[in-house]
Write a protein that holds these residues in place. Sequence first.
Motif, PDB file in Angstrom:
ATOM      1  N   ASP A  20      32.096  33.029  31.945  1.00 45.06           N
ATOM      2  CA  ASP A  20      30.764  32.446  32.161  1.00 45.06           C
ATOM      3  C   ASP A  20      29.823  33.422  32.854  1.00 45.06           C
ATOM      4  OD1 ASP A  20      31.840  30.037  31.164  1.00 45.06           O
ATOM      5  OD2 ASP A  20      32.592  29.510  33.168  1.00 45.06           O
ATOM      6  N   PRO A  21      28.544  33.428  32.450  1.00 47.65           N
ATOM      7  CA  PRO A  21      27.564  34.273  33.144  1.00 47.65           C
ATOM      8  C   PRO A  21      27.484  33.903  34.619  1.00 47.65           C
ATOM      9  CG  PRO A  21      26.662  33.476  31.081  1.00 47.65           C
ATOM     10  CD  PRO A  21      27.937  32.720  31.301  1.00 47.65           C
ATOM     11  N   ALA A  22      27.400  34.929  35.482  1.00 44.42           N
ATOM     12  CA  ALA A  22      27.368  34.701  36.920  1.00 44.42           C
ATOM     13  C   ALA A  22      25.958  34.428  37.420  1.00 44.42           C
ATOM     14  CB  ALA A  22      27.958  35.905  37.655  1.00 44.42           C
ATOM     15  N   GLY A  23      24.948  34.702  36.583  1.00 47.72           N
ATOM     16  CA  GLY A  23      23.577  34.553  37.039  1.00 47.72           C
ATOM     17  C   GLY A  23      23.214  35.689  37.971  1.00 47.72           C
ATOM     18  N   PRO A  24      22.016  35.685  38.501  1.00 48.34           N
ATOM     19  CA  PRO A  24      21.630  36.746  39.444  1.00 48.34           C
ATOM     20  C   PRO A  24      22.575  36.758  40.655  1.00 48.34           C
ATOM     21  CG  PRO A  24      19.707  35.485  38.743  1.00 48.34           C
ATOM     22  CD  PRO A  24      20.909  34.744  38.241  1.00 48.34           C
ATOM     23  N   ASN A  82      32.746  39.981  53.353  1.00 49.46           N
ATOM     24  CA  ASN A  82      31.390  39.638  52.909  1.00 49.46           C
ATOM     25  C   ASN A  82      31.291  39.805  51.394  1.00 49.46           C
ATOM     26  OD1 ASN A  82      30.120  39.346  55.669  1.00 49.46           O
ATOM     27  ND2 ASN A  82      30.822  41.475  55.796  1.00 49.46           N
ATOM     28  N   PRO A  83      31.957  38.927  50.641  1.00 50.00           N
ATOM     29  CA  PRO A  83      32.012  39.116  49.189  1.00 50.00           C
ATOM     30  C   PRO A  83      30.670  38.834  48.514  1.00 50.00           C
ATOM     31  CG  PRO A  83      32.989  37.009  49.777  1.00 50.00           C
ATOM     32  CD  PRO A  83      32.685  37.718  51.066  1.00 50.00           C
ATOM     33  N   ILE A  84      30.502  39.444  47.349  1.00 49.60           N
ATOM     34  CA  ILE A  84      29.327  39.177  46.523  1.00 49.60           C
ATOM     35  C   ILE A  84      29.475  37.791  45.917  1.00 49.60           C
ATOM     36  CG2 ILE A  84      28.110  39.853  44.416  1.00 49.60           C
ATOM     37  CD1 ILE A  84      28.805  42.733  45.042  1.00 49.60           C
ATOM     38  N   GLY A 139      26.870  30.317  44.188  1.00 55.05           N
ATOM     39  CA  GLY A 139      27.575  30.441  45.456  1.00 55.05           C
ATOM     40  C   GLY A 139      29.061  30.692  45.350  1.00 55.05           C
ATOM     41  N   SER A 140      29.590  30.825  44.142  1.00 55.79           N
ATOM     42  CA  SER A 140      31.009  31.158  43.976  1.00 55.79           C
ATOM     43  C   SER A 140      31.234  32.645  44.231  1.00 55.79           C
ATOM     44  CB  SER A 140      31.478  30.805  42.562  1.00 55.79           C
ATOM     45  OG  SER A 140      31.327  29.429  42.302  1.00 55.79           O
ATOM     46  N   ILE A 141      32.450  32.989  44.666  1.00 55.93           N
ATOM     47  CA  ILE A 141      32.789  34.401  44.872  1.00 55.93           C
ATOM     48  C   ILE A 141      32.994  35.063  43.520  1.00 55.93           C
ATOM     49  CG2 ILE A 141      34.486  35.988  45.849  1.00 55.93           C
ATOM     50  CD1 ILE A 141      35.022  33.940  48.033  1.00 55.93           C
ATOM     51  N   LEU A 142      32.328  36.187  43.283  1.00 57.44           N
ATOM     52  CA  LEU A 142      32.504  36.951  42.051  1.00 57.44           C
ATOM     53  C   LEU A 142      33.867  37.647  42.104  1.00 57.44           C
ATOM     54  CD1 LEU A 142      31.105  37.931  39.395  1.00 57.44           C
ATOM     55  CD2 LEU A 142      30.474  39.996  40.690  1.00 57.44           C
ATOM     56  N   ARG A 143      34.711  37.374  41.134  1.00 56.79           N
ATOM     57  CA  ARG A 143      36.044  37.985  41.125  1.00 56.79           C
ATOM     58  C   ARG A 143      36.609  37.997  39.712  1.00 56.79           C
ATOM     59  NH1 ARG A 143      37.890  33.527  45.112  1.00 56.79           N
ATOM     60  NH2 ARG A 143      38.224  35.383  46.396  1.00 56.79           N
TER      61      ARG A 143
END
Length: 843
Positions: free
Chosen positions: A417-421, A492-494, A499-503
């Motif tokens: 799924d796209p993460a968005g900005p 301090n994850p992206i 608001g989900s952690i990108l991983r």
Amino acid sequence: MATTRNVVVVWRSVSAPFPSGIAAGRVSRSLRLLFSVSSLVGMYGFSGSISGKAEAATGHHPLADEQASSAVTSRKPVATKQSAPQKKPPQNFTASGEETVKVTGRASLPNGVTNTTPGGGMMPPQTIAKSRSGLTRDYIAKQSPTSNAAALVASLPGVVYAGNDPLGTNDDQQGLTVRGLNQQEIGYLFEGIPAAAPVYLLPYTSAAADNENIQSLTLTQGSPDTRSPLYNAVGGELSETMRDPEHHFGGLIDATYGSFSLRRHFIRVDTGELGNSGIRGFISFSHRQADEWRGVGGTRRYHIDMKLLKEWEGGSRASFVMSYNDAKQYYLRAPTKSQWNQYGVNFNYNDTPLGSSPANYYKYEENRMKKFILGAPVNLKFDHGLSLDITPYFTYSWGYDNGGSTLSRDGSYLGPDPAGPLQVGGTNNSIVAASIDTYTLAYSGINAVMSWTKGHNTLTGGAWYSYFDQAEPQSYQAVNPDGGVPSMWGNNPILTENGSILRTYDIHLVQQTNALFINDTYKALNDKLTVTAGFKEVMVTRSQTNNVPGVTYATGQSAAEPLPQFMASYKITPHDQIYINGTASFRMPASIMTYADRYSVSTGKLSSKHASDINPEFAIGEEIGFRHSGFANVNVALFNYNFTHRQLSTTTYQNGLPISESIDAGGQTMRGAQIEVGLKRWHHFSPYFSGQYEHATIDSNLPAVASDGTAVNLPTKGKLAVNTPEFTAAVGLNYDDGSTFGGFNMNYIGKQYSTFMNDESIGGYETFNVNLGYRFRNFGFAKHPQIQLNLLNIGNNGYLSGTSSIKTNARSISVAGHSVAGSSPQYYVGGGFAGVLSFSVGF
């Protein structure tokens, strides 16, 4: 240096409380031992009178007199006056008696050297009906104090050690094979504790004991022991044993300096026997720091070892061992063949941040591991030929493996799924980030073995249970404007737009292992013939979840394998033995990534799908061998293995992060011969030689995907196996007259293929190491101060030592009209020359 001692030991009783009503004449030694174990209080006090005569092993030397004088000093003189009155309450049992024991031994130096092992410490006597080699303090103490156990066994038969730095400090990026079987197929035991993480199975031997505390290393080539708490030992097992604490207070100090700004300091303190408890122990601490041998960055390591020991009459003993390790270092960049030819040892990560390839900054490649190993091995011997061995253990590791990556602010994906900005400060669409892989590994278990000897027969049975829990969430951390990483632990994850952690993955795995085993050994013909038959059933269950949206959430695997074993040996003469064995062994895939879906963070496409219907690796092996012991010690063996679903480990890179994965290489046949020769000390010299010839072939055509998406089978059947040289050899020579010592070891490793299609390989190479040193006489409290120089990789400025990333084919190939693109393997770069100077002293 040898000391022959006649020892008269008189034990006198100390009152030991027992339940009322137990009379002295009716209490067996077994029952007394059980009460003693439960209370951890010594039942007996010891006093001894020792006299002896020092005799040098090959001639008189002044240091032998010093050692003999120190060694024969009694701990307590025999009492010449009446012992203090003892209380005699009716509820207590009091034992008394006298026993005379004659002991012949060798005095050792503060660092454990005795100069008694043939081959300069590289060929201790073996009698088991399988190929087995080993190292003792006579060899280990003369190697660089920075070496780890995997580097130390490099000269033993069939071993190929692909070092990645000359000091032996980087065991996160090194290769080790035995008879062509990689380190994840070799069981690793530390004091009887399975010390390798049960899924990745990498040994990380530097996380166990410091060099100064290793008493012995034993390598069993190809044949795992039935009673060992291992399920991956297809290629045999490497067993490491720590020294026992001394009976008297003392210690050792070692300071080491060398190439690449090496600084290492070590101190060990032996407590001696604590009061009248009979318990003794030691604790040691070391710190090591050095620069990486190529590129920039450095390594740092803190380490603690501890051991407590209690022994009883009859050979029973209980111990508690602990090792703690905290190591930080940087990954060294693994080159392809063309990159190596162009840049040589200068091919590495960038030494400055940002620039044209910002994700290749070396500081993003930092990795750190902290590890505790705890164990309590107990060995009890009872009446009527019964014995019980129990080893409970617990290991805990935590750390991170990081890499560099470049993310798109508006074009990144979380799963499919796209993460968005992305929620990152600034306006640039390209975001430089550290790819953070943190992990925690908790591993506990217990191994219990009961043996009963009656006449010529010994029956052994037992059980092993282990529980393993691994959590490994990956995330990304945006770097600072200066290129630094705010938190290597990923604090301090992206975050994605919602608001989900990108991983890429968020994995949790639980593995449970149960094993039952039984052995029966029969001796006949005046113990000349020994026959052992055994059976082991191993049951492994893995359950894994992946918390990334859009992936398969729950996966896993269960397997149960019956593993029979047969061994027989016959003593032709007291010095000559022939043996034969047949074994079955297996292992599971050595990566949690085998069970995980992974989507590209940059495209949202599936880059790796979890495997299903996975078949464990299974092997049947046979050996026949001959041993001769005496002045010249010889071991010759012929071996044969047949594999199905051979699991090979390789390293891939995703978003800058190195990932360990397994490849099912199908069937494989391996046949060969090995030889080992070591001479006893003669005129202070001890030579050693080992060699192996092996012919290993792939028995299957491996599946591949063509460029147009068509599934094809590559014509790999009959090709030579990867990472398996046909010829290996090692020559060593040790000299030690008690004061001056020195030696060398030369290793030859033949050509190795790095692809299943045999279209790329690395050539043969040699390594040459030298050690020189001098021991001084005792001076006051200082026992045998010593200076030692180790020269490593003499004549080498860097070479390709092994394959880090195996590929099916390096060049494009057409199969049934479909093109299969080639992919370049990556390699370990063997370390250049290094010098290590050590100063040590006992007290």
